[in-house]
Design a protein around this motif. Structure first.
Motif, PDB file in Angstrom:
ATOM      1  N   THR A 163     -35.446  33.580  17.381  1.00 31.67           N
ATOM      2  CA  THR A 163     -36.272  33.014  16.424  1.00 31.67           C
ATOM      3  C   THR A 163     -37.668  33.027  16.832  1.00 31.67           C
ATOM      4  O   THR A 163     -38.637  32.776  15.983  1.00 31.67           O
ATOM      5  CB  THR A 163     -35.827  31.379  16.526  1.00 31.67           C
ATOM      6  N   ALA A 205     -32.928  29.020   8.694  1.00 35.40           N
ATOM      7  CA  ALA A 205     -32.369  27.976   9.272  1.00 35.40           C
ATOM      8  C   ALA A 205     -31.852  27.028   7.767  1.00 35.40           C
ATOM      9  O   ALA A 205     -30.597  26.833   7.982  1.00 35.40           O
ATOM     10  CB  ALA A 205     -33.346  27.022   9.590  1.00 35.40           C
ATOM     11  N   ARG A 212     -38.409  31.441   9.556  1.00 33.81           N
ATOM     12  CA  ARG A 212     -37.475  30.685  10.441  1.00 33.81           C
ATOM     13  C   ARG A 212     -36.824  29.501   9.573  1.00 33.81           C
ATOM     14  O   ARG A 212     -35.716  29.079   9.650  1.00 33.81           O
ATOM     15  CB  ARG A 212     -38.069  29.962  11.761  1.00 33.81           C
ATOM     16  N   GLU A 257     -28.444  37.239  10.335  1.00 38.14           N
ATOM     17  CA  GLU A 257     -28.064  37.162  11.707  1.00 38.14           C
ATOM     18  C   GLU A 257     -28.101  38.634  12.150  1.00 38.14           C
ATOM     19  O   GLU A 257     -28.331  39.020  13.402  1.00 38.14           O
ATOM     20  CB  GLU A 257     -26.618  36.677  11.657  1.00 38.14           C
ATOM     21  N   MET A 288     -39.819  35.249  14.364  1.00 39.54           N
ATOM     22  CA  MET A 288     -39.799  35.051  12.979  1.00 39.54           C
ATOM     23  C   MET A 288     -41.066  34.338  12.901  1.00 39.54           C
ATOM     24  O   MET A 288     -41.613  33.536  13.800  1.00 39.54           O
ATOM     25  CB  MET A 288     -38.471  34.168  12.620  1.00 39.54           C
ATOM     26  N   GLU A 327     -29.003  28.920  15.641  1.00 38.42           N
ATOM     27  CA  GLU A 327     -30.078  29.449  15.966  1.00 38.42           C
ATOM     28  C   GLU A 327     -30.062  30.059  17.189  1.00 38.42           C
ATOM     29  O   GLU A 327     -31.106  30.556  17.815  1.00 38.42           O
ATOM     30  CB  GLU A 327     -31.201  28.475  15.732  1.00 38.42           C
ATOM     31  N   LEU A 330     -29.961  33.775  17.809  1.00 35.51           N
ATOM     32  CA  LEU A 330     -31.061  34.192  17.027  1.00 35.51           C
ATOM     33  C   LEU A 330     -32.111  34.182  17.682  1.00 35.51           C
ATOM     34  O   LEU A 330     -32.560  33.602  18.563  1.00 35.51           O
ATOM     35  CB  LEU A 330     -31.402  33.488  15.716  1.00 35.51           C
ATOM     36  N   ARG A 340     -27.632  23.040  13.696  1.00 35.65           N
ATOM     37  CA  ARG A 340     -28.424  24.267  13.815  1.00 35.65           C
ATOM     38  C   ARG A 340     -27.951  25.005  15.084  1.00 35.65           C
ATOM     39  O   ARG A 340     -29.223  25.594  15.593  1.00 35.65           O
ATOM     40  CB  ARG A 340     -29.958  24.139  13.677  1.00 35.65           C
ATOM     41  N   TRP A 362     -31.809  39.526  13.081  1.00 33.58           N
ATOM     42  CA  TRP A 362     -32.289  38.770  14.298  1.00 33.58           C
ATOM     43  C   TRP A 362     -31.390  38.332  15.315  1.00 33.58           C
ATOM     44  O   TRP A 362     -31.921  37.395  16.293  1.00 33.58           O
ATOM     45  CB  TRP A 362     -33.056  37.591  13.703  1.00 33.58           C
TER      46      TRP A 362
END
Length: 306
Positions: free
Chosen positions: A193, A205, A201, A275, A196, A188, A191, A185, A278
């Motif tokens: 996150t 993911a 999220r 993407e 979110m 992330e 991003l 991951r 965010w």
């Protein structure tokens, strides 16, 4: 001293351009264009996996472009895609020149990767322009034929067999890295996150993991075919995305594996839209530190431009 100062000022100016809102917009538009292409490629591959008629279109970027061109207002849509792909290329080029935003952006490996992506999306955008100029005509060659032709050319160069083998090995390594980073991951890190909700999220993911693994596996398999072409000195062994996907149907798992890979491409396209929504952007309006004189290196102070 004046030359060094001028170079530092030029670099600072370039960094401001790379971190500008215009470049941020380009990145989001480019990611959206990438999403459109991968969703269409994946849908063509799903259709192929279920034995449907794709109208002679290959399950690759050329097939996706032809699909767009056949829609109402197809030429307008193609030019919109050109804008998105060109924006993607310019964004990656700015990253290659000044380093991607975020921690570790100055690493030469990341900048080299951005340069490769800039070239990649430039080539794709040129191909879409050619299709748009003829009104979305299906007369353009598919990725399978192009892959074989380019491989044959390089094999005939001095040490061409080695070059093809190295390219195949690099493609395999890149594919493995993509799979590993997706499972960890790592995406992330780019991003926002924190903006979110927990369910969102988890969904993002999941899209990133599944889509990234699918793309990584396809890249690695395509690299293996390129390696085989180098070992056997046979350009016909090289495969484009369409033939790589079709090769999955020849495995004991049959069409099931092909459909799974196709769904993975659709998922990666959906992740691309996430993407675009965010992705972290550079902090705009932050003063840039001016170059310091040699005598100021040990002072430990930082002066900001007002």
């Amino acid at each position: 001293m004046a030359i060094k100062k001028g170079a530092a000022q030029a670099k600072a100016q370039g960094q401001r351009v790379a971190d500008s809102r215009a470049m941020e917009v380009m990145s989001r538009v480019g990611l959206s264009a990438r999403g459109v292409i991968y969703v269409l490629v994946g849908l063509l591959a799903v259709q192929m996996g279920f034995g449907g008629d794709s109208g002679g279109k290959e399950a690759d970027r050329s097939g996706a472009v032809r699909t767009i061109g056949e829609q109402p207002f197809g030429r307008v849509l193609l030019w919109a895609l050109v804008v998105g792909l060109a924006a993607m290329a310019l964004w990656r080029l700015s990253e290659a020149a000044f380093g991607p935003a975020g921690e570790g952006g100055d690493k030469w490996t990341r900048r080299l990767g951005s340069l490769g992506l800039a070239v990649f999306y430039t080539v794709i955008s040129i191909g879409v322009v050619q299709t748009a100029l003829v009104g979305g005509s299906p007369g353009s060659r598919g990725g399978n034929e192009t892959s074989k032709e380019y491989t044959a050319r390089v094999l005939n160069w001095p040490h061409g067999r080695v070059l093809v083998g190295v390219f195949g090995a690099v493609l395999v390594i890149v594919g493995v890295v993509i799979v590993v980073r997706s499972l960890m991951r790592k995406f992330e890190e780019n991003l926002r996150t924190g903006e979110m909700s927990p369910p969102t999220r988890r969904v993002v993911a999941g899209l990133g993991i599944v889509g990234g693994v699918a793309c990584g596996v396809l890249a690695a398999v395509a690299g293996l075919f390129v390696l085989l072409a180098a070992v056997q000195f046979d350009a016909g062994r090289a495969k484009g995305l369409d033939e790589t996907l079709r090769s999955f149907a020849a495995t004991p798992a049959g069409p099931v594996l092909l459909i799974a890979a196709a769904v993975g491409l659709v998922v990666f396209g959906l992740y691309s839209f996430c993407e675009a929504r965010w992705r972290k952007a550079p902090e705009h309006g932050i003063p840039t530190e001016p170059p310091r004189a040699a005598g100021d290196r040990g002072s430990g102070t930082r002066k900001s431009v007002p």
